[in-house]
Design a protein around this motif. Structure first.
Motif, PDB file in Angstrom:
ATOM      1  N   GLN A  37       0.969  -1.269   0.074  1.00 29.02           N
ATOM      2  CA  GLN A  37      -0.061   0.027  -0.078  1.00 29.02           C
ATOM      3  C   GLN A  37       0.840   1.267  -0.176  1.00 29.02           C
ATOM      4  OE1 GLN A  37      -2.483  -0.958   3.418  1.00 29.02           O
ATOM      5  NE2 GLN A  37      -4.351  -0.810   2.320  1.00 29.02           N
ATOM      6  N   VAL A  38       2.053   1.307   0.795  1.00 26.93           N
ATOM      7  CA  VAL A  38       2.905   2.548   0.906  1.00 26.93           C
ATOM      8  C   VAL A  38       3.464   2.499  -0.318  1.00 26.93           C
ATOM      9  CG1 VAL A  38       4.937   3.379   1.960  1.00 26.93           C
ATOM     10  CG2 VAL A  38       3.217   2.161   3.378  1.00 26.93           C
ATOM     11  N   GLN A  39       3.917   1.415  -1.077  1.00 29.33           N
ATOM     12  CA  GLN A  39       4.386   1.534  -2.464  1.00 29.33           C
ATOM     13  C   GLN A  39       3.514   1.899  -3.568  1.00 29.33           C
ATOM     14  OE1 GLN A  39       7.389   0.513  -3.203  1.00 29.33           O
ATOM     15  NE2 GLN A  39       7.143   1.498  -5.143  1.00 29.33           N
ATOM     16  N   GLN A  40       2.073   2.006  -3.369  1.00 30.98           N
ATOM     17  CA  GLN A  40       1.244   2.378  -4.227  1.00 30.98           C
ATOM     18  C   GLN A  40       1.118   4.101  -4.050  1.00 30.98           C
ATOM     19  OE1 GLN A  40      -0.830   1.200  -6.438  1.00 30.98           O
ATOM     20  NE2 GLN A  40      -0.347  -0.977  -5.968  1.00 30.98           N
ATOM     21  N   VAL A  41       1.317   4.537  -2.753  1.00 31.66           N
ATOM     22  CA  VAL A  41       1.433   5.873  -2.527  1.00 31.66           C
ATOM     23  C   VAL A  41       2.465   6.441  -2.990  1.00 31.66           C
ATOM     24  CG1 VAL A  41       1.365   7.644  -0.722  1.00 31.66           C
ATOM     25  CG2 VAL A  41      -0.122   5.599  -0.540  1.00 31.66           C
ATOM     26  N   SER A  42       3.711   5.827  -2.956  1.00 31.52           N
ATOM     27  CA  SER A  42       5.120   6.418  -3.245  1.00 31.52           C
ATOM     28  C   SER A  42       5.151   6.450  -4.652  1.00 31.52           C
ATOM     29  CB  SER A  42       6.317   5.517  -2.708  1.00 31.52           C
ATOM     30  OG  SER A  42       6.270   4.265  -3.272  1.00 31.52           O
ATOM     31  N   ASP A  43       4.308   5.718  -5.437  1.00 31.40           N
ATOM     32  CA  ASP A  43       4.040   5.603  -6.827  1.00 31.40           C
ATOM     33  C   ASP A  43       3.342   6.880  -7.359  1.00 31.40           C
ATOM     34  OD1 ASP A  43       5.889   3.649  -6.925  1.00 31.40           O
ATOM     35  OD2 ASP A  43       4.430   2.312  -7.336  1.00 31.40           O
ATOM     36  N   ASP A  47      -4.639   9.034  -4.058  1.00 29.77           N
ATOM     37  CA  ASP A  47      -5.889   8.711  -3.576  1.00 29.77           C
ATOM     38  C   ASP A  47      -6.280   7.433  -2.915  1.00 29.77           C
ATOM     39  OD1 ASP A  47      -6.655  11.075  -4.224  1.00 29.77           O
ATOM     40  OD2 ASP A  47      -7.246  10.652  -6.578  1.00 29.77           O
ATOM     41  N   TYR A  48      -4.972   6.537  -3.102  1.00 29.94           N
ATOM     42  CA  TYR A  48      -5.064   5.398  -2.612  1.00 29.94           C
ATOM     43  C   TYR A  48      -5.226   5.216  -1.136  1.00 29.94           C
ATOM     44  CZ  TYR A  48      -4.170   0.044  -2.291  1.00 29.94           C
ATOM     45  OH  TYR A  48      -4.321  -1.236  -2.096  1.00 29.94           O
ATOM     46  N   MET A  88      -0.271  10.672   7.004  1.00 28.92           N
ATOM     47  CA  MET A  88       0.983  11.191   6.222  1.00 28.92           C
ATOM     48  C   MET A  88       0.452  11.524   4.764  1.00 28.92           C
ATOM     49  SD  MET A  88       4.838   9.897   5.569  1.00 28.92           S
ATOM     50  CE  MET A  88       4.450   8.661   4.703  1.00 28.92           C
ATOM     51  N   ARG A  89      -0.181  10.459   3.916  1.00 29.94           N
ATOM     52  CA  ARG A  89      -0.902  10.684   2.820  1.00 29.94           C
ATOM     53  C   ARG A  89      -1.579  11.843   2.631  1.00 29.94           C
ATOM     54  NH1 ARG A  89      -5.358   9.390   0.362  1.00 29.94           N
ATOM     55  NH2 ARG A  89      -6.396   8.760   2.301  1.00 29.94           N
ATOM     56  N   ILE A 100       0.255  15.033   2.857  1.00 34.70           N
ATOM     57  CA  ILE A 100       0.698  15.270   1.505  1.00 34.70           C
ATOM     58  C   ILE A 100      -0.270  16.009   0.485  1.00 34.70           C
ATOM     59  CG2 ILE A 100       1.870  14.458  -0.634  1.00 34.70           C
ATOM     60  CD1 ILE A 100       3.105  12.337   1.429  1.00 34.70           C
ATOM     61  N   ILE A 101      -1.529  15.390   0.514  1.00 38.50           N
ATOM     62  CA  ILE A 101      -2.628  15.918  -0.309  1.00 38.50           C
ATOM     63  C   ILE A 101      -2.868  17.041   0.035  1.00 38.50           C
ATOM     64  CG2 ILE A 101      -5.177  15.578  -1.012  1.00 38.50           C
ATOM     65  CD1 ILE A 101      -4.699  12.559  -0.602  1.00 38.50           C
ATOM     66  N   ARG A 102      -3.233  17.385   1.346  1.00 42.05           N
ATOM     67  CA  ARG A 102      -3.474  18.933   1.637  1.00 42.05           C
ATOM     68  C   ARG A 102      -2.264  19.919   1.383  1.00 42.05           C
ATOM     69  NH1 ARG A 102      -5.362  16.213   6.532  1.00 42.05           N
ATOM     70  NH2 ARG A 102      -3.488  16.629   7.493  1.00 42.05           N
ATOM     71  N   LYS A 103      -0.930  19.456   1.379  1.00 42.24           N
ATOM     72  CA  LYS A 103      -0.179  20.117   1.049  1.00 42.24           C
ATOM     73  C   LYS A 103      -0.154  20.380  -0.265  1.00 42.24           C
ATOM     74  CE  LYS A 103       5.084  20.728   1.284  1.00 42.24           C
ATOM     75  NZ  LYS A 103       6.232  20.071   1.226  1.00 42.24           N
ATOM     76  N   HIS A 104      -0.258  19.482  -1.241  1.00 41.38           N
ATOM     77  CA  HIS A 104      -0.400  19.771  -2.735  1.00 41.38           C
ATOM     78  C   HIS A 104      -1.629  20.694  -2.929  1.00 41.38           C
ATOM     79  CE1 HIS A 104       2.086  15.735  -3.935  1.00 41.38           C
ATOM     80  NE2 HIS A 104       2.797  16.802  -3.352  1.00 41.38           N
ATOM     81  N   GLN A 105      -2.753  20.555  -2.430  1.00 35.86           N
ATOM     82  CA  GLN A 105      -3.987  21.280  -2.649  1.00 35.86           C
ATOM     83  C   GLN A 105      -3.473  22.765  -2.269  1.00 35.86           C
ATOM     84  OE1 GLN A 105      -6.541  20.357  -3.973  1.00 35.86           O
ATOM     85  NE2 GLN A 105      -7.517  22.284  -3.801  1.00 35.86           N
ATOM     86  N   SER A 106      -2.784  22.855  -1.070  1.00 34.68           N
ATOM     87  CA  SER A 106      -2.556  24.149  -0.669  1.00 34.68           C
ATOM     88  C   SER A 106      -1.628  24.917  -1.632  1.00 34.68           C
ATOM     89  CB  SER A 106      -1.818  24.213   0.663  1.00 34.68           C
ATOM     90  OG  SER A 106      -1.415  25.577   0.977  1.00 34.68           O
TER      91      SER A 106
END
Length: 464
Positions: free
Chosen positions: A205-211, A215-216, A236-237, A240-246
Motif C-alpha cells: 500500500q505504501v508503495q502505491q502511495v510512493s508511486d 488517492d489510494y 501522512m498521505r 501530502i494531499i493537503r500540502k499539494h492542494q495548498s
C-alpha cells in the motif's frame, strides 16, 4: 454516525495468546494421541480376542520349535533362543513341584519394578510355598495362557504371555510428543505468518502511495502496532494531499494576483509615463496644466503605492504560516468599543454615514492588540474604497453563542472607473483571525457586502 474504534491489542499480547493457544492445542493433540494409542492397543493387543490370537500364535510357534529342534523342558538355552526370536514374550515352564524355565519381558519388568510388583509376582503360576497344594492334572485349569505342552522328554505345564503392544506404545509415545510440538510450532508459525503478510500488504500500500497514487487510502484493519503504523502512513498521505492542494491554491492565487496586478499596475504606470513625457518635452500650455500633470503623476504614484501594499499583504497571507502574535487577555466590551469608535469617527470624514449598534457586555477575550488593529484597518479600508457613500454603513457588535460577533454591512459602489478588488485584504483579515483562533467570513448579497468577525470569549468569563 462515527465508527467505533476497536480496543488496542499489542502484537506482544497477540503472540503470547498464540503461544498459549498452541500449548492448549498441543495438550489436546497429545491427549488425542494417547486415546488413539489406547484404542488401537485394546483392539490389536490387549482385547480378549487379540490376546487369544497373539498367545495362540506363540503356542503354535513353540510347538513347532520343540518338534523341529527336539527341545526338552530343561533345555534352557534352546528355550532362550526361541524367546529371542519371539520378542516381547514371557515363557514359564514347570511341573508339579519344580520350575524349570522362566524368562522373557516379564522378568525384565520385575527386575525394574521389583518392589511394586512383588505381590503380583507371587500370584504367577508355579510360584507357591510348601503349604500350597501341588499343581496336578486334576487341579490344573487350562486357559488361553496356561496349557500343557509336550516336550521331547515329557509334558510340562506352560504359561505364555505376550506384550507386543510395547513397541506400538513406545512408537506412539514418541510420535505423540513430536505431533504435539508440531501443533504448537504450526500455531505460532501461522500467527507469525499472518503478521508478516499484514506487514507485506502495508508495504504494498505504501508503495502505491510512493508511486504517486495519493488517492489510494490505507486502511488500519486491526488496532495494534501495525494498525497504528498504517494509520500514521495514511495521515501522512492526507497531509501530502493537503500540502499539494495548498500549493495548488497558492499557485492559482499567484496567477490571479499577477493577472490582476499587472493590469492594475500597467494602467496608472502608463498614464504616469505619458504625463512625465509631456512634462519632459514641455508640451504643456501653461503652468496650470503643468500642475495638473504633476498632480496626476502624484495620484498615480499613490495608486502604485497602494498596489505595492496589496502585494505586501499577499505575501503576509501566503508567506509565513505563523505570524508573530502576542496574545493577552482584554475586556472585550471596552476593547472593541474603542477600536470601532475610532473607525466610525473616521468614516464621516470620507463622506460616509454610519450606524452602530454595540451590545458587547464585559467579557474576557484573548487577542493580540496589534493584530486586531490591522484586522479592522483592512475591513474599514475596504469600506472606504468600495462602499457607496450614498448608503449607510451599518455596524453590529454583540455576543452570540459564546462568541464576540462583529458585522460590517455596506452597499457596494458600482463605479465603472473603479479597479476591481483583488480581495487580498479580505484574505489578510482571514489570516489574522485564524492566527488569533477567531473566524472571518464575508459574503455578497446582491449589492450588499457583509463582513463578519468572530472571536471566542474565555471560558472563565463565560461562566461568570
Amino acid at each position: 454516525m462515527t465508527e467505533h474504534k476497536k480496543r488496542f491489542v499489542s502484537l506482544n499480547l497477540k503472540m503470547v495468546a498464540a503461544v498459549l493457544a498452541g500449548m492448549i492445542l498441543a495438550c489436546i493433540t497429545y491427549a488425542a494421541c494417547l486415546w488413539f494409542t489406547g484404542f488401537v492397543t485394546e483392539i490389536k493387543y490387549t482385547g480378549e480376542e487379540a490376546v487369544e490370537k497373539n498367545v495362540g500364535e506363540a503356542y503354535d510357534s513353540l510347538r513347532e520349535y520343540i518338534n523341529t529342534n527336539h527341545v526338552k523342558g530343561t533345555d534352557n538355552d534352546k528355550l532362550s533362543e526361541w524367546l529371542k526370536e519371539q520378542g516381547d514374550t514371557y515363557l514359564f515352564v514347570y511341573d508339579n513341584y519344580n520350575n524349570y524355565f522362566e524368562a522373557g519381558w516379564w522378568n525384565d519388568y520385575l527386575s525394574e519394578e521389583e518392589d511394586y510388583l512383588e505381590g503380583e509376582a507371587e500370584s504367577m503360576p508355579g510360584d507357591y510355598d510348601e503349604e500350597m497344594e501341588p499343581v496336578t492334572r486334576d487341579n490344573f485349569k487350562e486357559d488361553v495362557k496356561n496349557r500343557i505342552i509336550g516336550f521331547e522328554d515329557r509334558e510340562y505345564y506352560v504359561f505364555i504371555d505376550t506384550y507386543k503392544e510395547k513397541k506400538w506404545q513406545d512408537v506412539m509415545g514418541i510420535a505423540s510428543i513430536v505431533i504435539s510440538f508440531a501443533v504448537l510450532f504450526v500455531t505460532v508459525l501461522l500467527c507469525h505468518r499472518r503478521m508478516i503478510r499484514r506487514i507485506a500488504y502495508l508495504s504494498s500500500q505504501v508503495q502505491q502511495v510512493s508511486d504517486g497514487k495519493l488517492d489510494y487510502m490505507i486502511r488500519a484493519v486491526h488496532n495494534d502496532e501495525i494498525g497504528l503504523l498504517a494509520e500514521s502512513v495514511d495521515n501522512m498521505r492526507t497531509s501530502i494531499i493537503r500540502k499539494h492542494q495548498s500549493e495548488k491554491e497558492a499557485w492559482n492565487a499567484n496567477t490571479e494576483l499577477i493577472t490582476a496586478m499587472s493590469h492594475d499596475i500597467r494602467t496608472p504606470l502608463t498614464s504616469m509615463i505619458g504625463y512625465l513625457d509631456i512634462i519632459e518635452s514641455r508640451e504643456y500650455e501653461n503652468s496650470e496644466q503643468l500642475e495638473r500633470y504633476i498632480s496626476s503623476c502624484r495620484e498615480k504614484a499613490f495608486q502604485l503605492k497602494d498596489l505595492s501594499d496589496k502585494l505586501f499583504q499577499y505575501f503576509l497571507v501566503y508567506g509565513n504560516k505563523e505570524t508573530d502574535i502576542n496574545p493577552e487577555k482584554y475586556d472585550a466590551g471596552i476593547l472593541f468599543q474603542q477600536i470601532l469608535t475610532e473607525h466610525c469617527a473616521e468614516l464621516p470624514e470620507h463622506g460616509f454615514v454610519t450606524e452602530i449598534r454595540y451590545e458587547i457586555p464585559e467579557r474576557s477575550i484573548v487577542a493580540d492588540i496589534t493584530g486586531l488593529r490591522r484586522l479592522f484597518d483592512n475591513i474599514f479600508s475596504n469600506v472606504m474604497k468600495y462602499a457607496d457613500r450614498e448608503e449607510t454603513v451599518r455596524i453590529y457588535a454583540e455576543l452570540k453563542e459564546g462568541e464576540v460577533c462583529i458585522r460590517v454591512i455596506n452597499k457596494i459602489l458600482r463605479d465603472k472607473d473603479q479597479a476591481e478588488s483583488t480581495r487580498i485584504g479580505l484574505k489578510t483579515c482571514a489570516k489574522i483571525c485564524s492566527d488569533m483562533k477567531g473566524r472571518f467570513s464575508y459574503e455578497e448579497q446582491g449589492d450588499i457586502f457583509v463582513a463578519e468577525v468572530r472571536f471566542p470569549v474565555s471560558e472563565a468569563s463565560e461562566k461568570r
